[in-house]
Design an enzyme around this catalytic site. Structure first.
Site, PDB file in Angstrom:
ATOM      1  N   GLU A   1      16.509  -2.644   6.266  1.00  0.00           N
ATOM      2  CA  GLU A   1      16.298  -2.828   4.835  1.00  0.00           C
ATOM      3  C   GLU A   1      17.668  -2.760   4.177  1.00  0.00           C
ATOM      4  O   GLU A   1      18.606  -2.177   4.744  1.00  0.00           O
ATOM      5  CB  GLU A   1      15.359  -1.746   4.292  1.00  0.00           C
ATOM      6  CG  GLU A   1      13.990  -1.902   4.934  1.00  0.00           C
ATOM      7  CD  GLU A   1      12.871  -1.080   4.322  1.00  0.00           C
ATOM      8  OE1 GLU A   1      13.100   0.101   4.034  1.00  0.00           O
ATOM      9  OE2 GLU A   1      11.770  -1.628   4.156  1.00  0.00           O
TER      10      GLU A   1
ATOM     11  N   GLU B   1      10.500   1.484   9.706  1.00  0.00           N
ATOM     12  CA  GLU B   1      11.449   2.494   9.205  1.00  0.00           C
ATOM     13  C   GLU B   1      10.797   3.851   9.448  1.00  0.00           C
ATOM     14  O   GLU B   1       9.930   4.268   8.687  1.00  0.00           O
ATOM     15  CB  GLU B   1      11.697   2.294   7.707  1.00  0.00           C
ATOM     16  CG  GLU B   1      12.426   1.013   7.355  1.00  0.00           C
ATOM     17  CD  GLU B   1      13.891   1.022   7.744  1.00  0.00           C
ATOM     18  OE1 GLU B   1      14.394   2.065   8.209  1.00  0.00           O
ATOM     19  OE2 GLU B   1      14.538  -0.023   7.604  1.00  0.00           O
TER      20      GLU B   1
ATOM     21  N   PRO C   1       4.334   8.249  14.939  1.00  0.00           N
ATOM     22  CA  PRO C   1       2.999   7.953  15.484  1.00  0.00           C
ATOM     23  C   PRO C   1       2.299   6.804  14.756  1.00  0.00           C
ATOM     24  O   PRO C   1       1.677   5.957  15.389  1.00  0.00           O
ATOM     25  CB  PRO C   1       2.230   9.273  15.298  1.00  0.00           C
ATOM     26  CG  PRO C   1       3.284  10.322  15.161  1.00  0.00           C
ATOM     27  CD  PRO C   1       4.470   9.668  14.552  1.00  0.00           C
ATOM     28  N   THR C   2       2.424   6.763  13.422  1.00  0.00           N
ATOM     29  CA  THR C   2       1.785   5.657  12.696  1.00  0.00           C
ATOM     30  C   THR C   2       2.509   4.350  13.005  1.00  0.00           C
ATOM     31  O   THR C   2       1.864   3.299  13.160  1.00  0.00           O
ATOM     32  CB  THR C   2       1.784   5.923  11.167  1.00  0.00           C
ATOM     33  OG1 THR C   2       1.293   7.236  10.927  1.00  0.00           O
ATOM     34  CG2 THR C   2       0.919   4.937  10.430  1.00  0.00           C
TER      35      THR C   2
ATOM     36  N   GLU D   1      11.306  16.539  13.856  1.00  0.00           N
ATOM     37  CA  GLU D   1      11.518  16.274  12.431  1.00  0.00           C
ATOM     38  C   GLU D   1      10.659  17.249  11.617  1.00  0.00           C
ATOM     39  O   GLU D   1       9.432  17.245  11.746  1.00  0.00           O
ATOM     40  CB  GLU D   1      11.120  14.836  12.098  1.00  0.00           C
ATOM     41  CG  GLU D   1      11.402  14.475  10.657  1.00  0.00           C
ATOM     42  CD  GLU D   1      10.928  13.065  10.278  1.00  0.00           C
ATOM     43  OE1 GLU D   1       9.798  12.702  10.639  1.00  0.00           O
ATOM     44  OE2 GLU D   1      11.696  12.365   9.611  1.00  0.00           O
TER      45      GLU D   1
ATOM     46  N   CYS E   1      14.030  10.875   5.470  1.00  0.00           N
ATOM     47  CA  CYS E   1      13.992  10.410   6.867  1.00  0.00           C
ATOM     48  C   CYS E   1      15.347  10.520   7.565  1.00  0.00           C
ATOM     49  O   CYS E   1      15.418  10.862   8.735  1.00  0.00           O
ATOM     50  CB  CYS E   1      13.541   8.958   6.887  1.00  0.00           C
ATOM     51  SG  CYS E   1      14.527   7.916   5.802  1.00  0.00           S
TER      52      CYS E   1
ATOM     53  N   LYS F   1       0.860  -1.195   0.000  1.00  0.00           N
ATOM     54  CA  LYS F   1       0.000   0.000   0.000  1.00  0.00           C
ATOM     55  C   LYS F   1       0.891   1.238   0.000  1.00  0.00           C
ATOM     56  O   LYS F   1       1.570   1.519   1.000  1.00  0.00           O
ATOM     57  CB  LYS F   1      -0.908   0.040   1.231  1.00  0.00           C
ATOM     58  CG  LYS F   1      -1.989   1.122   1.100  1.00  0.00           C
ATOM     59  CD  LYS F   1      -2.626   1.486   2.406  1.00  0.00           C
ATOM     60  CE  LYS F   1      -1.802   2.448   3.209  1.00  0.00           C
ATOM     61  NZ  LYS F   1      -1.523   3.746   2.545  1.00  0.00           N
TER      62      LYS F   1
HETATM   63  N1  LIG Z   1      13.163   5.348   8.076  1.00  0.00           N
HETATM   64  C1  LIG Z   1      12.842   5.316   6.795  1.00  0.00           C
HETATM   65  O1  LIG Z   1      13.345   4.523   6.018  1.00  0.00           O
HETATM   66  C2  LIG Z   1      11.837   6.308   6.256  1.00  0.00           C
HETATM   67  C3  LIG Z   1      11.768   6.520   4.883  1.00  0.00           C
HETATM   68  C4  LIG Z   1      10.853   7.443   4.386  1.00  0.00           C
HETATM   69  C5  LIG Z   1      10.031   8.160   5.256  1.00  0.00           C
HETATM   70  N2  LIG Z   1      10.130   7.940   6.585  1.00  0.00           N
HETATM   71  C6  LIG Z   1       9.296   8.721   7.516  1.00  0.00           C
HETATM   72  O2  LIG Z   1       7.974   8.824   7.024  1.00  0.00           O
HETATM   73  C7  LIG Z   1       7.366  10.026   7.478  1.00  0.00           C
HETATM   74  C8  LIG Z   1       6.719  10.732   6.319  1.00  0.00           C
HETATM   75  O3  LIG Z   1       5.893   9.855   5.640  1.00  0.00           O
HETATM   76  P1  LIG Z   1       4.305   9.883   5.759  1.00  0.00           P
HETATM   77  O4  LIG Z   1       3.852  11.267   6.037  1.00  0.00           O
HETATM   78  O5  LIG Z   1       3.761   9.167   4.570  1.00  0.00           O
HETATM   79  O6  LIG Z   1       4.053   8.988   7.070  1.00  0.00           O
HETATM   80  P2  LIG Z   1       2.686   8.460   7.644  1.00  0.00           P
HETATM   81  O7  LIG Z   1       3.021   7.724   8.889  1.00  0.00           O
HETATM   82  O8  LIG Z   1       1.670   9.521   7.702  1.00  0.00           O
HETATM   83  O9  LIG Z   1       2.150   7.439   6.520  1.00  0.00           O
HETATM   84  C9  LIG Z   1       2.931   6.364   6.086  1.00  0.00           C
HETATM   85  C10 LIG Z   1       2.016   5.295   5.505  1.00  0.00           C
HETATM   86  O10 LIG Z   1       1.213   4.750   6.536  1.00  0.00           O
HETATM   87  C11 LIG Z   1      -0.155   4.756   6.148  1.00  0.00           C
HETATM   88  N3  LIG Z   1      -0.944   4.862   7.370  1.00  0.00           N
HETATM   89  C12 LIG Z   1      -1.307   5.994   8.034  1.00  0.00           C
HETATM   90  N4  LIG Z   1      -1.991   5.666   9.151  1.00  0.00           N
HETATM   91  C13 LIG Z   1      -2.057   4.310   9.192  1.00  0.00           C
HETATM   92  C14 LIG Z   1      -2.635   3.379  10.107  1.00  0.00           C
HETATM   93  N5  LIG Z   1      -3.280   3.768  11.203  1.00  0.00           N
HETATM   94  N6  LIG Z   1      -2.508   2.059   9.831  1.00  0.00           N
HETATM   95  C15 LIG Z   1      -1.848   1.626   8.743  1.00  0.00           C
HETATM   96  N7  LIG Z   1      -1.293   2.468   7.831  1.00  0.00           N
HETATM   97  C16 LIG Z   1      -1.387   3.793   8.053  1.00  0.00           C
HETATM   98  C17 LIG Z   1      -0.242   5.936   5.203  1.00  0.00           C
HETATM   99  O11 LIG Z   1      -1.377   5.851   4.392  1.00  0.00           O
HETATM  100  C18 LIG Z   1       1.059   5.806   4.440  1.00  0.00           C
HETATM  101  O12 LIG Z   1       0.968   4.831   3.428  1.00  0.00           O
HETATM  102  C19 LIG Z   1       8.494  10.837   8.086  1.00  0.00           C
HETATM  103  O13 LIG Z   1       8.422  10.754   9.486  1.00  0.00           O
HETATM  104  C20 LIG Z   1       9.742  10.145   7.579  1.00  0.00           C
HETATM  105  O14 LIG Z   1      10.863  10.296   8.387  1.00  0.00           O
HETATM  106  C21 LIG Z   1      10.998   7.030   7.109  1.00  0.00           C
HETATM  107  C1  LIG Z   2      18.112   7.204  -0.423  1.00  0.00           C
HETATM  108  N1  LIG Z   2      18.248   8.001   0.787  1.00  0.00           N
HETATM  109  C2  LIG Z   2      18.623   9.361   0.442  1.00  0.00           C
HETATM  110  C3  LIG Z   2      19.294   7.431   1.627  1.00  0.00           C
HETATM  111  C4  LIG Z   2      16.966   8.081   1.496  1.00  0.00           C
HETATM  112  C5  LIG Z   2      16.447   6.792   2.072  1.00  0.00           C
HETATM  113  C6  LIG Z   2      14.982   6.851   2.440  1.00  0.00           C
HETATM  114  C7  LIG Z   2      14.613   7.850   3.488  1.00  0.00           C
HETATM  115  O1  LIG Z   2      13.691   8.636   3.466  1.00  0.00           O
END
Ligand SMILES: NC(=O)c1ccc[n+]([C@@H]2O[C@H](COP(=O)([O-])OP(=O)(O)OC[C@H]3O[C@@H](n4cnc5c(N)ncnc54)[C@H](O)[C@@H]3O)[C@@H](O)[C@H]2O)c1
Ligand SMILES: C[N+](C)(C)CCCC=O
Length: 519
Positions: A493, A279, A260-261, A416, A313, A205
């Site tokens: 990952e 992640e 939070p998610t 963040e 992230c 998804k």
């Molecule tokens: N660590 C990593 O590898 C990584 C990579 C990219 C983004 N991020 C993080 O993601 C965040 C930004 O992304 P975002 O705004 O899409 O995050 P988000 O948590 O709002 O949403 C992420 C996904 O979760 C789904 N979702 C939302 N609520 C849910 C629930 N209750 N149950 C199941 N699924 C649910 C959303 O539809 C979306 O597909 C930032 O905090 C960023 O740091 C982390």
């Molecule tokens: C490919 N980068 C730049 C390392 C980002 C990994 C995914 C994080 O948001």
């Protein structure tokens, strides 16, 4: 809309069907998406119970690209059942057989790199220059796990009296992937690569903001020869995600998104005793010592903050600079930040495109306003940017921002922001900077610039973060495991390590003699 399976169509009509000219010649502001964006049993489908429609925007222009129905319980179940059926076939294939199919998928992605990158840019807003790199990382990821698929093996353990044991590395079953919007295609590859290599099936998804490119990945897997249903896509937001996480036939959840998610996902997974990979977000430190190569340190700080409009992230958004070089470093960083070319993300020389959507842009602006109120000084950028091109006037642009005079307790240093905002913080000693760098709930990444090799290793050893960089930042070779400490999540990952999170170990104990019963 295309009723036929994607794999039956030749390449060009398929690309055109996504919208007028979503091929190499696509221009910003010209594409609309008409095809269904759910994918099940090897074909694009309309969800059987698609409810609420989510508008999908082109960040560069603010135009609506399409409206996507959110999948409900019935559609989620159909996708899981489709994955379950394909799992029976795929999990019985040898690693080498899976390897060949995955290599073919990697080859197709490589061949279609520019078209996929164009799609990503149109839906995400990042520059085409960066999107191409994302797609390269994506096919490299599939290639890497294809290579590992044939080498997955257990071990043989000798026991007394000729008896022995052995272990088998087995797949988990149907894995759910839930993605964020910043790296839509790449996140799907980072999850499906190790999952499929281990013999699992997947229902993915994407974020409702970026639903488009991952369906192309699903088609590519089918074209490459995976059993129909091995990789499915359901569209929707939190409600659809919850249905996936709670589905009894789902064996594992791999989530990329906010903290939070992530907490909610973990609660749902706990109820089904399902393993999770999380992640999550970050607020990573980047430490610049005065003996660093200044040119590289400046370049590193920009790489650590401004890729994908700062929506990354692992960004090193807390830039700690040894006081001796604070002025020189800051001046140079500001100068280069001001030169970043913002604008139409599909133009070759653009290096910063548009943020994902209007609410997110407003949120980032709010952080900058608050930073000023708390005493930070805006050294450059931070304001909205309106490109000259009239078709871009409703896009979500801002100038990359460098904040000076920052203190550790300011919101802009603690939270963040997920936008192009760098905070510069002076420090005096190694001990002090390590204490401050680790004083955060997050632990995704960290970096250090120094010419002193011992100091470099000492510092990264002390950083409480999962992904550390020495004398570079935000490079991501697929061979290296990626993931967080603390609130930034767990599981990995990329790299061999990811195999652990998409497989389970069975131990078999073999008796070669008679049973010595205690009864
Ligand atoms: N660590 C990593 O590898 C990584 C990579 C990219 C983004 N991020 C993080 O993601 C965040 C930004 O992304 P975002 O705004 O899409 O995050 P988000 O948590 O709002 O949403 C992420 C996904 O979760 C789904 N979702 C939302 N609520 C849910 C629930 N209750 N149950 C199941 N699924 C649910 C959303 O539809 C979306 O597909 C930032 O905090 C960023 O740091 C982390
Ligand atoms: C490919 N980068 C730049 C390392 C980002 C990994 C995914 C994080 O948001």
């Amino acid at each position: 809309q295309l009723p036929r399976e994607g794999r039956d169509l030749p390449l060009l009509p398929r690309l055109r069907a996504l919208g007028p000219g979503l091929a190499m010649s696509s221009a910003t502001g010209t594409v609309t998406v008409q095809q269904p964006l759910n994918y099940r049993a090897g074909a694009r489908v309309q969800p059987t119970d698609g409810g609420q429609l989510e508008e999908v925007f082109e960040p560069a222009t603010g135009r609506v690209l399409c409206k996507v129905p959110c999948s409900g319980e019935k559609e989620v179940d159909l996708a899981v059942q489709s994955a379950k059926a394909a799992f029976k076939i795929w999990s019985q294939m040898s690693g080498m057989e899976r390897c060949r199919v995955m290599l073919e998928a990697a080859r197709i992605i490589r061949e279609q790199r520019d078209e996929i990158a164009t799609m990503e840019t149109i839906n995400n807003g990042k520059s085409i220059f960066e999107a191409r790199v994302d797609i390269d990382i994506s096919w490299q990821c599939l290639e890497y796990y294809a290579g590992l698929a044939g080498s997955l093996a257990g071990e043989h353990i000798q026991l007394p009296g000729g008896s022995f044991g052995y272990t088998r590395r087995e797949p988990l079953g149907v894995c759910v992937g839930i993605g964020a919007w910043n790296y839509p295609f790449q996140i799907a590859c980072w999850k499906s690569g190790p999952a499929l290599a281990c013999g699992n099936a997947m229902v993915f998804k994407p974020s409702p903001f970026t639903p488009i490119s991952v369906v192309r990945l699903a088609e590519i897997f089918t074209e490459a020869g995976v059993p129909k249903g091995l990789f499915n896509v359901v569209q929707g937001g939190a409600a659809t995600g919850q249905l996936l996480c709670q589905h009894p036939d789902v064996a594992k959840i791999s989530f990329t998104g906010s903290v939070p998610t992530g907490m909610k996902i973990m609660e749902m997974a706990a109820k089904g005793i399902k393993p999770v990979t999380l992640e999550l977000g970050g607020k990573s430190p980047l430490i610049i010592f005065s003996d660093a190569d200044l040119e590289n340190a400046v370049k590193g700080a920009l790489m650590a903050n401004f890729l994908t409009q700062g929506e990354v992230c692992c960004n090193g958004t807390r830039v700690f600079v040894e006081r001796k070089i604070l002025d020189t470093f800051t001046k140079e960083v500001v100068k280069r930040t001001q030169k970043i070319k913002i604008g139409d993300p599909l133009l070759e020389d653009t290096r910063m495109g548009a943020l994902i959507n209007r609410p997110h842009l407003n949120r980032v602006q709010g952080f900058i306003k608050q930073a000023k109120e708390q005493g930070a000084e805006v050294l450059c950028g931070g304001d909205l940017y309106v490109p000259d091109d009239p078709k871009l006037k409703n896009g979500y642009y801002m100038r990359p921002c460098v904040l000076g005079n920052c203190k550790d307790d300011m919101t802009c240093v603690k939270e963040e922001i997920f936008g192009p905002v760098m905070a510069i913080l002076p420090f005096d000693t190694e001990e002090e900077v390590l204490e401050r760098a680790n004083a955060t709930k997050f632990g995704l990444a960290g970096g250090v610039f120094t010419r002193d090799i011992q100091k470099a290793h000492r510092v990264v050893a002390a950083l409480k973060a999962g992904m550390c960089f020495i004398n570079n930042y935000n490079v991501s070779p697929v061979e290296l495991p990626f993931g967080g400490y603390k609130f930034s999540g767990f599981g990995r990952e990329n790299g061999r390590a990811a195999i652990e999170y998409y497989s389970q170990l069975k131990t078999v104990c073999v008796e070669m003699g008679d049973v010595e019963s205690v009864f």
